[in-house]
Design an enzyme around this catalytic site. Sequence first.
Site, PDB file in Angstrom:
ATOM      1  N   SER A 168       0.787  -1.239   0.000  1.00  0.00           N
ATOM      2  CA  SER A 168       0.000   0.000   0.000  1.00  0.00           C
ATOM      3  C   SER A 168       0.813   1.280   0.000  1.00  0.00           C
ATOM      4  CB  SER A 168      -0.955   0.025   1.201  1.00  0.00           C
ATOM      5  OG  SER A 168      -0.259   0.225   2.409  1.00  0.00           O
TER       6      SER A 168
ATOM      7  N   LYS B  45       0.483   4.932   6.538  1.00  0.00           N
ATOM      8  CA  LYS B  45      -0.082   5.727   5.441  1.00  0.00           C
ATOM      9  C   LYS B  45       0.501   7.139   5.498  1.00  0.00           C
ATOM     10  CE  LYS B  45      -2.906   2.255   4.657  1.00  0.00           C
ATOM     11  NZ  LYS B  45      -2.727   1.343   3.517  1.00  0.00           N
TER      12      LYS B  45
END
Length: 205
Positions: free
Chosen positions: A56, A98
């Site tokens: 990710s 993230k």
Amino acid sequence: MEQDQVSNQTSVADQSTQPRRKNELVEWIKAIAVAVTLVVLVRWLLFAPFIVDGPSMEPNFYTGERLIVNKVLYDFREPKHGEVVVFHVPAEDRDLIKRVIGVAGDTIEYRGDNLFVNGKKVEEPYIQEAIAEAQKQGGTYNNSDFPNEMRSENKVPEGHIFVMGDHRDNSTDSRVLGFIPLSEVIGRADVIFWPLNQMKFINHY
């Protein structure tokens, strides 16, 4: 007689050095114990290791890389745009990494490869090459816009942040999870320390 006196003196000298050696050993044990305690405290209270798991955050972070997370920075201030953070997701009982896209008060809109924060287009240099490559092949780097059917509210509330993975077409982030409470943010990823040939300080744009 002289030999007996020398022998006795040697015996007394040996006996007098034994307490000193024991004291030195005790001091060394104490010093090691203090050092270990400090390492544990620093490890658990100030910094923590994190292992990247999944694609990710590619092309900037890869599976298996080990990071050092600064756990105290956000005790003094809130996360800023572009910072790479690690946070906990209670519903999934796991930690994710993230990038901060929006902070409290921001309105977020993400359409195709165009990111708008408070109505202004934001350039993202950390994925610009990946975007250009995807567009060169006739597509887009992003496959999940925001707001969307799952998350229609696009203003970041107080005490929260909006995050996305750098790999925009393969990331479970705020587009799915919603806004992330600051109380769940563990810290900022500051250093890649493994593998050794990839060791570096992490850029926060």
